[in-house]
Design an enzyme around this catalytic site. Structure first.
Site, mmCIF file in Angstrom:
data_model
loop_
_atom_site.group_PDB
_atom_site.id
_atom_site.type_symbol
_atom_site.label_atom_id
_atom_site.label_comp_id
_atom_site.label_asym_id
_atom_site.label_seq_id
_atom_site.Cartn_x
_atom_site.Cartn_y
_atom_site.Cartn_z
ATOM 1 N N ASP A 1 0.834 -1.203 0.000
ATOM 2 C CA ASP A 1 0.000 0.000 0.000
ATOM 3 C C ASP A 1 0.865 1.250 0.000
ATOM 4 O O ASP A 1 1.694 1.449 0.897
ATOM 5 C CB ASP A 1 -0.906 0.014 1.236
ATOM 6 N N GLY B 1 -5.238 0.348 8.310
ATOM 7 C CA GLY B 1 -5.485 -1.069 8.466
ATOM 8 C C GLY B 1 -6.381 -1.368 9.646
ATOM 9 O O GLY B 1 -6.664 -0.499 10.476
ATOM 10 N N ASP C 1 -9.920 -6.158 -0.830
ATOM 11 C CA ASP C 1 -9.004 -5.711 0.218
ATOM 12 C C ASP C 1 -9.784 -4.968 1.292
ATOM 13 O O ASP C 1 -10.513 -4.028 0.994
ATOM 14 C CB ASP C 1 -7.953 -4.786 -0.403
#
Length: 211
Positions: free
Chosen positions: A27, A136, A167
């Site tokens: 990322d 996250g 994701d």
């Protein structure tokens, strides 16, 4: 890699590969398209000699065309850009492909799948975000499942060899549901990295979606 130990990124990369993952998802955040800042081309370049695993580099940045050349030189195998980002989307996707990389398009939870329909012919993959990108550890959002189903139907009906990636909030249960909806690639971070036996979990995930 967002959930990896950033003081040991090389070791974490090898841990993922040894556990049986087919891709590593990196990322890239610029503090503008999303509020967080992560890594850039220099980190990708530093990791590349350590492994031959497929580098899926997710550009959560504004005007990603500016950095396509740098990430290509750094060793990315695929660059995924956001349909919501500023810049010329078709030109960016063409540039990625012209450099010999796979091209991906991503859409946020609130973005309808119709927004990517006009560029699918330029894409090797579509990344459906099931959390709002930038951090996250968020919970899975259900609105991604119908998008996965639509993309799976599109790929089947057109014969387009399209990777359908997902994701955000992926664990054993949500991963199974996504695979059953038609996802071909699961990107997981916090759930996998906390496991002692990552290999057994990944082996199980590879059975998801089998008929």
């Amino acid at each position: 890699m967002l959930s990896a130990d950033f003081s040991r990124l090389g070791e974490e990369l090898l841990r993922i590969e040894k556990a049986g993952a087919d891709w590593v998802h990196i990322d890239v955040m610029d503090g503008m398209f999303v509020p967080n800042i992560t890594v850039g081309p220099l980190v990708v370049e530093a990791l590349r000699p350590l492994s031959d695993i497929f580098f899926d580099v997710h550009l959560m940045i504004e005007r990603p065309e500016r950095y396509v050349d740098e990430f290509a030189k750094a060793g990315a195998d695929m660059l995924t850009v956001h349909v919501e980002a500023k810049g010329n989307l078709k030109r960016t996707l063409r540039k990625i492909r012209d450099l010999g990389l796979k091209a991906g398009i991503s859409l946020n939870p609130g973005t309808p799948v119709s927004k990517v329909s006009k560029v699918l012919d330029l894409c090797d993959a579509v990344l459906v975000m099931t959390v709002q990108p930038g951090f996250g550890g968020q919970a899975f959002r259900e609105e991604g499942l119908p998008k996965i189903e639509w993309l799976s139907d599109y790929a089947r009906e057109t014969g387009h060899n399209l990777e359908i990636c997902v994701d955000g909030g992926i664990n054993r249960e949500t991963g199974r549901r996504c695979a059953e909806a038609g996802a071909t690639v699961l990107a997981a971070g916090s759930y996998l990295f906390k496991l002692e036996d990552m290999a057994s979990e990944i082996a199980l995930w590879k059975t998801f979606g089998e008929r």
